[in-house]
Design a protein around this motif. Sequence first.
Motif, short mmCIF file in Angstrom:
data_model
loop_
_atom_site.label_atom_id
_atom_site.label_comp_id
_atom_site.label_asym_id
_atom_site.label_seq_id
_atom_site.Cartn_x
_atom_site.Cartn_y
_atom_site.Cartn_z
N PRO A 85 106.73 45.90 1.80
CA PRO A 85 108.07 46.16 1.26
C PRO A 85 107.96 46.92 -0.06
CG PRO A 85 107.84 43.87 1.98
CD PRO A 85 106.48 44.47 2.02
N PRO A 86 108.98 47.68 -0.42
CA PRO A 86 108.90 48.50 -1.64
C PRO A 86 108.48 47.75 -2.88
CG PRO A 86 110.85 49.08 -0.37
CD PRO A 86 110.24 47.89 0.31
N ASN A 87 109.06 46.56 -3.10
CA ASN A 87 108.71 45.82 -4.32
C ASN A 87 107.28 45.31 -4.26
OD1 ASN A 87 109.47 44.03 -2.21
ND2 ASN A 87 109.92 42.39 -3.66
N VAL A 88 106.82 44.91 -3.09
CA VAL A 88 105.44 44.43 -2.95
C VAL A 88 104.47 45.59 -3.10
CG1 VAL A 88 103.76 43.32 -1.41
CG2 VAL A 88 106.14 42.52 -1.47
N GLY A 489 112.37 49.79 4.46
CA GLY A 489 112.69 49.13 3.19
C GLY A 489 112.85 50.06 2.01
N PHE A 490 112.53 51.33 2.18
CA PHE A 490 112.62 52.30 1.08
C PHE A 490 113.94 53.06 1.15
CE2 PHE A 490 108.13 51.51 1.00
CZ PHE A 490 107.75 51.74 -0.31
N PRO A 491 114.55 53.34 0.01
CA PRO A 491 115.73 54.21 0.01
C PRO A 491 115.30 55.66 0.20
CG PRO A 491 115.12 53.66 -2.24
CD PRO A 491 114.21 52.87 -1.33
N ALA A 492 116.26 56.52 0.43
CA ALA A 492 115.96 57.94 0.55
C ALA A 492 115.46 58.47 -0.80
CB ALA A 492 117.20 58.71 0.98
N GLY A 493 114.52 59.41 -0.76
CA GLY A 493 113.99 59.99 -1.99
C GLY A 493 114.35 61.46 -2.10
N ILE A 494 113.57 62.19 -2.83
CA ILE A 494 113.82 63.64 -2.97
C ILE A 494 112.84 64.45 -2.12
CG2 ILE A 494 114.78 63.36 -5.29
CD1 ILE A 494 112.13 64.41 -6.42
N GLY A 495 111.93 63.76 -1.45
CA GLY A 495 110.97 64.43 -0.59
C GLY A 495 109.72 64.88 -1.33
N VAL A 496 108.68 65.15 -0.58
CA VAL A 496 107.39 65.55 -1.16
C VAL A 496 107.53 66.89 -1.88
CG1 VAL A 496 105.02 66.21 -0.64
CG2 VAL A 496 106.05 64.25 0.52
#
Length: 536
Positions: A85-88, A489-496
Motif C-alpha cells: 500500500p502507498p503508506n507502507v 492504492g495510489f492516486p493518479a500522478g503526473i506520469g514518468v
Amino acid sequence: MNQRNRVCKREIKPSKAKSMAKEQLHVLSALDTAKTQWYHFTAIVIAGMGFFTDAYDLFCISLVTKLLGRIYYHVEGSPKPGTLPPNVSAAVNGVALVGTLAGQVVFGWLGDKMGRKKVYGMTLMLMIICSIGSALSFGHTAKSVMTTLCFFRFWLGFGIGGDYPLSATIMSEYANKKTRGAFVAAVFAMQGFGILAGGLFAMLISAIFEAKFKAPSYEVDPVGSTVPQADYLWRIILMVGALPAALTYYSRSKMPETARYTALVAKDVNQANADMGKVLQVDIEPEPVRLPKETVKSFGLFSKEFMHRHGLHLLGTTSTWFLLDIAFYSQNLFQKDIFSAIGWIPNAKTLNAVSEVYRIARAQTLIALCSTVPGYWFTVAFIDKIGRFTIQMMGFFFMTVFMFVLAFLYDYWTHHLIGFVVFYSLTFFFANFGPNATTFVVPAEIFPARLRSTCHGISAAAGKLGAMVGAFGFLFLAQPQDKAKAEAGFPAGIGVKNSLIMLGVINFLGLLFTFFVPESKGKSLEELSGESNEHN
C-alpha cells in the motif's frame, strides 16, 4: 618530513604563544606533504567498506519491495500481484533515509565533541546489528512484519548516517593536500560497488531459488506463483549487508584519532605527533606541551563570525546536496518503476515472485556496472586535476541535459528501449562523475576542524532531506495520470515523463547553487578553513 620537531621542556609564556602555534601548524604540514603510503590505501578500504555497506543496505530494499507486496499483500482474485500500500511502501523505502538524516546530524556533532575515533566504531556496530534485525523482522501479520522491518531500518539508517561525516572527515584529515580529493572520493566510490554488489547478490540468490523452487507465473497460478520459500529470499538479501561491516569492525576500532583533531581541537600537539608518527611512519620527537586554549580565536557554528566566513559555503554545500539527492535517490530507488513503464521489465503478472526479483536486480546491476561505478572512479581519477567545482558544474549540466532528452522524447523512447537505457545510464554516470561525489568531498575540506564533522553532517542531512523528497515524492508523482492505470492504492500522478522534466529543473538549480561552493583543490585544510589565520 623526517626532520624532528624539538621543543624545549619549559612552560609556554603568553608571549611565546604565537611561535608555538606556528610550530603546531608545522606538525600538521607534514600530513599535507606526506607521500602516498600503504596506510592511505588501508584507510580507504577501512572507511570505504562502511560506504560499501551503506549503499548495499540503502538500495537493496528497492530490490525486494515488489516481493514484499506479493508475499504480504496478496488480494484473492486480483488480476495483478499484490503490492505494498502507498503508506507502507513510503515507510519501507523512506524510513532508513529518515534514520540516516538523524544519524548524520547527531554523529556529525559527536565527531567534533568526542573525537572521530570514539564514535567511529559505534556507527558500524549499529549497522551490523540492524542489518541482521531487518532480516529477522518477525510477526504473524503483514502489519507486524512491516512495523519491525521499519523499526530496524530506521536504526540501520541512523548508523549509516554517522558514517558519512566521520568517514569523510577522517579521510580528509589523514590525506595529503595533493591527492586528498582522490582519497576522499575513493571512500565514497565504494558506494558504487555496494550498489553493484546488492544487484549481483540478488541476481545470484534469486536464480538459485528459481532453480530450486519452480513456480508458475502469476497469471497462471496467482497463489502458486509466490512459493513459501520466497519469504527467506528477501531476508537473506537484507541480512548479507551485515557481512562487509563486520569484516572491517576490528580494523576501524584500531584506527588512531586524526592528528588534526588532536592538535587543533583537543590541543594536544604531543599526542598528534605520536599518532602521526605511527600512521605515516615518520620519526617525530614528542612535544611535551599543549597549546594554550586561549591563544586560539574560536567561534561557534551559530556565531556571526561563522556566518561571515562560512555562511555561504554552508548554503552551497547543503543546497547542492539537497537538490542532487532529490534526483539521485528518485532514480535509484524507483528505477524499477521506470523500467517497468518502458517495458524493460515484463508485466508483473507474467512473472512469478522470485523471477521478478531477478529481473529487477538485473536491470539495476546493468545500470550500476555501465554508469554508476565508472562515474565514481572517473571522479577519483580527475578530482585533483580539474577540481571539485568544475566536476560538479559539469555533472549538474549534463544531468540536466539528459533528463530533458529523456523527458521530451519520452514517447519515442517507449519504442526504442536501448536508447532510453543509454541516456538514463548517462544521467547516473554524470551524477557520480559530478555532484554525487563532490558534494561528499567538499564539506570535509572547507570548514574548521572543530566544526568539520558537524558541518559535513548538516550538509549530508540536507542531502537526505532531498532523498526523502525524491523517494516519497517520486513514488506518487511517477504514477500514470490515468488513475485506472496507477498501482493499487495510489492516486493518479503526473506520469514518468513529467517527473523527468521536474528532475531536470532540479538539476539545473543545483548547477546555479554550485557557485556558492569554493574550489578546494591543492590547498591545505587549514588554508581552506581559515584556521591558519586564526593562529597568526
